[in-house]
Design a protein around this motif. Structure first.
Motif, PDB file in Angstrom:
ATOM      1  N   VAL A 147      -2.767  -1.604   4.617  1.00 26.98           N
ATOM      2  CA  VAL A 147      -1.620  -2.348   4.090  1.00 26.98           C
ATOM      3  C   VAL A 147      -0.704  -1.352   3.385  1.00 26.98           C
ATOM      4  O   VAL A 147      -1.168  -0.408   2.752  1.00 26.98           O
ATOM      5  N   GLU A 148       0.594  -1.590   3.534  1.00 23.08           N
ATOM      6  CA  GLU A 148       1.576  -0.638   3.012  1.00 23.08           C
ATOM      7  C   GLU A 148       2.406  -1.296   1.916  1.00 23.08           C
ATOM      8  O   GLU A 148       2.949  -2.386   2.104  1.00 23.08           O
ATOM      9  N   LEU A 149       2.481  -0.609   0.771  1.00 26.56           N
ATOM     10  CA  LEU A 149       3.371  -1.050  -0.309  1.00 26.56           C
ATOM     11  C   LEU A 149       4.594  -0.161  -0.257  1.00 26.56           C
ATOM     12  O   LEU A 149       4.540   1.023  -0.622  1.00 26.56           O
ATOM     13  N   GLN A 150       5.683  -0.724   0.225  1.00 21.26           N
ATOM     14  CA  GLN A 150       6.898   0.071   0.413  1.00 21.26           C
ATOM     15  C   GLN A 150       7.681   0.198  -0.889  1.00 21.26           C
ATOM     16  O   GLN A 150       7.670  -0.703  -1.720  1.00 21.26           O
ATOM     17  N   GLY A 151       8.410   1.285  -0.999  1.00 20.81           N
ATOM     18  CA  GLY A 151       9.341   1.439  -2.120  1.00 20.81           C
ATOM     19  C   GLY A 151      10.529   0.507  -1.954  1.00 20.81           C
ATOM     20  O   GLY A 151      10.542  -0.355  -1.076  1.00 20.81           O
ATOM     21  N   THR A 152      11.514   0.688  -2.803  1.00 18.96           N
ATOM     22  CA  THR A 152      12.724  -0.132  -2.794  1.00 18.96           C
ATOM     23  C   THR A 152      13.345  -0.194  -1.398  1.00 18.96           C
ATOM     24  O   THR A 152      13.564   0.840  -0.764  1.00 18.96           O
ATOM     25  N   THR A 153      13.614  -1.395  -0.931  1.00 19.08           N
ATOM     26  CA  THR A 153      14.167  -1.598   0.404  1.00 19.08           C
ATOM     27  C   THR A 153      15.481  -0.827   0.569  1.00 19.08           C
ATOM     28  O   THR A 153      16.390  -0.970  -0.244  1.00 19.08           O
ATOM     29  N   THR A 186       7.577  -0.414  -8.429  1.00 19.48           N
ATOM     30  CA  THR A 186       7.091  -0.734  -9.780  1.00 19.48           C
ATOM     31  C   THR A 186       5.620  -1.135  -9.762  1.00 19.48           C
ATOM     32  O   THR A 186       5.087  -1.577  -8.739  1.00 19.48           O
ATOM     33  N   ARG A 187       4.981  -1.002 -10.923  1.00 21.12           N
ATOM     34  CA  ARG A 187       3.576  -1.367 -11.050  1.00 21.12           C
ATOM     35  C   ARG A 187       3.392  -2.872 -10.844  1.00 21.12           C
ATOM     36  O   ARG A 187       2.502  -3.308 -10.117  1.00 21.12           O
ATOM     37  N   SER A 188       4.269  -3.664 -11.468  1.00 20.73           N
ATOM     38  CA  SER A 188       4.147  -5.121 -11.344  1.00 20.73           C
ATOM     39  C   SER A 188       4.406  -5.555  -9.903  1.00 20.73           C
ATOM     40  O   SER A 188       3.735  -6.455  -9.380  1.00 20.73           O
ATOM     41  N   GLY A 189       5.363  -4.887  -9.248  1.00 21.00           N
ATOM     42  CA  GLY A 189       5.638  -5.198  -7.843  1.00 21.00           C
ATOM     43  C   GLY A 189       4.435  -4.893  -6.967  1.00 21.00           C
ATOM     44  O   GLY A 189       4.050  -5.695  -6.110  1.00 21.00           O
ATOM     45  N   GLY A 190       3.813  -3.744  -7.195  1.00 19.44           N
ATOM     46  CA  GLY A 190       2.633  -3.360  -6.417  1.00 19.44           C
ATOM     47  C   GLY A 190       1.491  -4.332  -6.616  1.00 19.44           C
ATOM     48  O   GLY A 190       0.787  -4.701  -5.672  1.00 19.44           O
ATOM     49  N   LYS A 191       1.317  -4.765  -7.856  1.00 18.32           N
ATOM     50  CA  LYS A 191       0.229  -5.703  -8.162  1.00 18.32           C
ATOM     51  C   LYS A 191       0.444  -7.043  -7.456  1.00 18.32           C
ATOM     52  O   LYS A 191      -0.464  -7.574  -6.811  1.00 18.32           O
ATOM     53  N   PRO A 202      -7.002 -10.241   6.171  1.00 17.23           N
ATOM     54  CA  PRO A 202      -8.450 -10.009   6.197  1.00 17.23           C
ATOM     55  C   PRO A 202      -8.791  -8.530   6.387  1.00 17.23           C
ATOM     56  O   PRO A 202      -8.031  -7.791   7.007  1.00 17.23           O
ATOM     57  N   ASP A 203      -9.918  -8.140   5.826  1.00 12.47           N
ATOM     58  CA  ASP A 203     -10.505  -6.813   6.085  1.00 12.47           C
ATOM     59  C   ASP A 203      -9.565  -5.637   5.825  1.00 12.47           C
ATOM     60  O   ASP A 203      -9.339  -4.804   6.708  1.00 12.47           O
ATOM     61  N   ILE A 204      -9.053  -5.570   4.612  1.00 13.88           N
ATOM     62  CA  ILE A 204      -8.199  -4.422   4.269  1.00 13.88           C
ATOM     63  C   ILE A 204      -9.080  -3.204   3.982  1.00 13.88           C
ATOM     64  O   ILE A 204      -9.989  -3.272   3.163  1.00 13.88           O
ATOM     65  N   ASP A 205      -8.812  -2.110   4.682  1.00 18.28           N
ATOM     66  CA  ASP A 205      -9.575  -0.875   4.455  1.00 18.28           C
ATOM     67  C   ASP A 205      -8.832   0.110   3.558  1.00 18.28           C
ATOM     68  O   ASP A 205      -9.445   0.856   2.805  1.00 18.28           O
ATOM     69  N   VAL A 206      -7.508   0.127   3.692  1.00 12.52           N
ATOM     70  CA  VAL A 206      -6.715   1.177   3.035  1.00 12.52           C
ATOM     71  C   VAL A 206      -5.402   0.601   2.502  1.00 12.52           C
ATOM     72  O   VAL A 206      -4.772  -0.233   3.153  1.00 12.52           O
ATOM     73  N   VAL A 207      -5.015   1.064   1.317  1.00  8.07           N
ATOM     74  CA  VAL A 207      -3.670   0.797   0.798  1.00  8.07           C
ATOM     75  C   VAL A 207      -2.885   2.107   0.866  1.00  8.07           C
ATOM     76  O   VAL A 207      -3.352   3.128   0.372  1.00  8.07           O
ATOM     77  N   TYR A 208      -1.713   2.054   1.483  1.00  8.40           N
ATOM     78  CA  TYR A 208      -0.788   3.188   1.410  1.00  8.40           C
ATOM     79  C   TYR A 208       0.396   2.735   0.557  1.00  8.40           C
ATOM     80  O   TYR A 208       1.169   1.871   0.972  1.00  8.40           O
ATOM     81  N   ALA A 209       0.508   3.294  -0.643  1.00  9.08           N
ATOM     82  CA  ALA A 209       1.592   2.921  -1.557  1.00  9.08           C
ATOM     83  C   ALA A 209       2.599   4.060  -1.631  1.00  9.08           C
ATOM     84  O   ALA A 209       2.208   5.215  -1.796  1.00  9.08           O
ATOM     85  N   HIS A 210       3.876   3.736  -1.541  1.00  9.15           N
ATOM     86  CA  HIS A 210       4.924   4.762  -1.544  1.00  9.15           C
ATOM     87  C   HIS A 210       5.101   5.440  -2.892  1.00  9.15           C
ATOM     88  O   HIS A 210       5.882   6.386  -2.995  1.00  9.15           O
ATOM     89  N   ASN A 211       4.458   4.929  -3.958  1.00  8.67           N
ATOM     90  CA  ASN A 211       4.388   5.725  -5.202  1.00  8.67           C
ATOM     91  C   ASN A 211       3.144   5.345  -6.004  1.00  8.67           C
ATOM     92  O   ASN A 211       2.455   4.353  -5.719  1.00  8.67           O
ATOM     93  N   ASP A 212       2.854   6.191  -7.008  1.00  8.47           N
ATOM     94  CA  ASP A 212       1.665   5.983  -7.840  1.00  8.47           C
ATOM     95  C   ASP A 212       1.693   4.625  -8.523  1.00  8.47           C
ATOM     96  O   ASP A 212       0.680   3.921  -8.591  1.00  8.47           O
ATOM     97  N   ASP A 213       2.848   4.274  -9.082  1.00  9.44           N
ATOM     98  CA  ASP A 213       2.912   3.036  -9.866  1.00  9.44           C
ATOM     99  C   ASP A 213       2.487   1.816  -9.056  1.00  9.44           C
ATOM    100  O   ASP A 213       1.716   0.979  -9.532  1.00  9.44           O
ATOM    101  N   MET A 214       2.965   1.706  -7.828  1.00 10.46           N
ATOM    102  CA  MET A 214       2.550   0.562  -6.999  1.00 10.46           C
ATOM    103  C   MET A 214       1.060   0.647  -6.678  1.00 10.46           C
ATOM    104  O   MET A 214       0.372  -0.382  -6.631  1.00 10.46           O
ATOM    105  N   GLY A 215       0.558   1.862  -6.482  1.00 18.17           N
ATOM    106  CA  GLY A 215      -0.876   2.040  -6.245  1.00 18.17           C
ATOM    107  C   GLY A 215      -1.693   1.594  -7.459  1.00 18.17           C
ATOM    108  O   GLY A 215      -2.745   0.973  -7.322  1.00 18.17           O
ATOM    109  N   LEU A 216      -1.163   1.904  -8.659  1.00 14.33           N
ATOM    110  CA  LEU A 216      -1.855   1.504  -9.889  1.00 14.33           C
ATOM    111  C   LEU A 216      -1.836  -0.013 -10.043  1.00 14.33           C
ATOM    112  O   LEU A 216      -2.813  -0.619 -10.497  1.00 14.33           O
ATOM    113  N   GLY A 217      -0.735  -0.640  -9.645  1.00 11.71           N
ATOM    114  CA  GLY A 217      -0.672  -2.106  -9.640  1.00 11.71           C
ATOM    115  C   GLY A 217      -1.676  -2.685  -8.654  1.00 11.71           C
ATOM    116  O   GLY A 217      -2.357  -3.678  -8.940  1.00 11.71           O
TER     117      GLY A 217
END
Ligand code: GYE
Length: 305
Positions: A147-153, A186-191, A202-217
């Motif tokens: 699953v991918e957490l993208q930065g600002t559109t 943002t952290r809240s956005g990532g969360k 279902p069955d998420i193996d990996v998160v790819y977040a475009h920055n640390d903050d979203m990963g931390l969320g």
């Protein structure tokens, strides 16, 4: 100074005034970047006019127009999104005020609208992230659901980090991005987005977040769902700011592609040259590395941000 104000740009003898239109305060990266720019301006004796656009393009355009009106010597800005800058950049050009793009780029076809672009190679960051995953998954059989957490559109780092990552994971057909959505850096956005992914995907193996903050969320969401980040779900991010590096050293994040926010000294140097009419390269790329958990443990004690 000689008191002769004949040159249009002011020049260092009379003191340079820079208008800096910052994106916002969305992330740890941005906080470090802002502080570095402010410190570097002080060190270089450059008078800095600073505005925070709260991640809104219209605010950045307003700020740039006000810098034009104040007749600053040079304008620097970090465009929140890639598109839609031609009009205001033309206004700056017509007023004879050089513009330096810092951190993020624009997609204007007319590159004479700005003097130079100082910042990272975001495509490479995405590639580094993807290449690590290809290697890490080499031994596993069967599908790897990402699953991918993208930065600002529409932001350059969001577009480019997606592009680079996709290009790298194409090397292994088992690796698939099954869901992708913006968390706005943002952290809240990532969360929030991760909470939705955990419900719908279902069955998420990996998160790819475009920055640390979203990963931390995402880590918060994963832990709240009773899973172990870094183990049950692997996490890859970009930036390598303190909080990200700490999570990496603890094994909650598995890999980080570095993005260097310390652009201040280079920016002030470019500004002085541009104002004095000296040649500058059209593109200045920041040097960057990548970090595994072990490397994060080593780097953390001396990390500046
Ligand atoms: O990666 C992210 C921030 O433009 C490189 O913006 C920058 C990005 C950075 O919000 O954390």
């Amino acid at each position: 100074g000689g008191g002769d104000n004949s040159d249009a740009g002011g020049g260092s003898e009379d003191g340079i005034t820079m208008g800096f239109a910052q994106v916002g305060a969305e992330s740890g990266w941005r906080t470090a970047n802002t502080k570095d720019v402010q410190d570097a301006a002080k060190a270089a004796g450059i008078d800095l006019k600073f505005t925070d656009a709260q991640q809104k393009q219209e605010n950045q355009i307003k700020a740039i127009r006000s810098y034009i009106q104040q007749q600053v010597d040079v304008i620097a800005f970090s465009p929140v999104v890639e598109s839609g800058w031609d009009t205001v950049l033309k206004e700056a050009k017509d007023a004879g005020i050089p513009v330096i793009l810092t951190d993020r780029s624009v997609d204007s076809a007319d590159t004479s609208l700005y003097a130079t672009f100082l910042g990272s190679d975001f495509v490479q960051e995405g590639k580094s992230a993807g290449e690590w995953l290809v290697e890490d998954s080499a031994a596993t059989d069967g599908p790897v659901n990402i699953v991918e957490l993208q930065g600002t559109t529409g932001a350059a780092p969001a577009l480019d980090r997606k592009e680079g990552f996709e290009a790298a994971i194409a090397a292994d057909p088992d690796l698939k991005i099954v869901s992708s959505q913006t968390g706005d850096f943002t952290r809240s956005g990532g969360k929030q987005v991760m909470e939705a992914f955990l419900k719908n995907t279902p069955d998420i193996d990996v998160v790819y977040a475009h920055n640390d903050d979203m990963g931390l969320g995402a880590i918060e969401a994963i832990e709240a769902a009773g899973m172990v980040p870094g183990k049950d779900i692997k996490i890859i991010t970009v930036d390598a700011v303190k909080d990200g590096m700490t999570a990496l050293s603890e094994g909650k994040i598995n890999f980080i592609a570095e993005c260097n926010p310390l652009l201040g000294a280079q920016l002030m140097d470019l500004a002085e040259k541009v104002v004095n009419g000296e040649d500058v390269p059209a593109r200045v790329v920041t040097e960057e590395t990548t970090f595994t958990s072990e490397q994060a443990k080593e780097a953390l004690p001396t990390r500046k941000y």
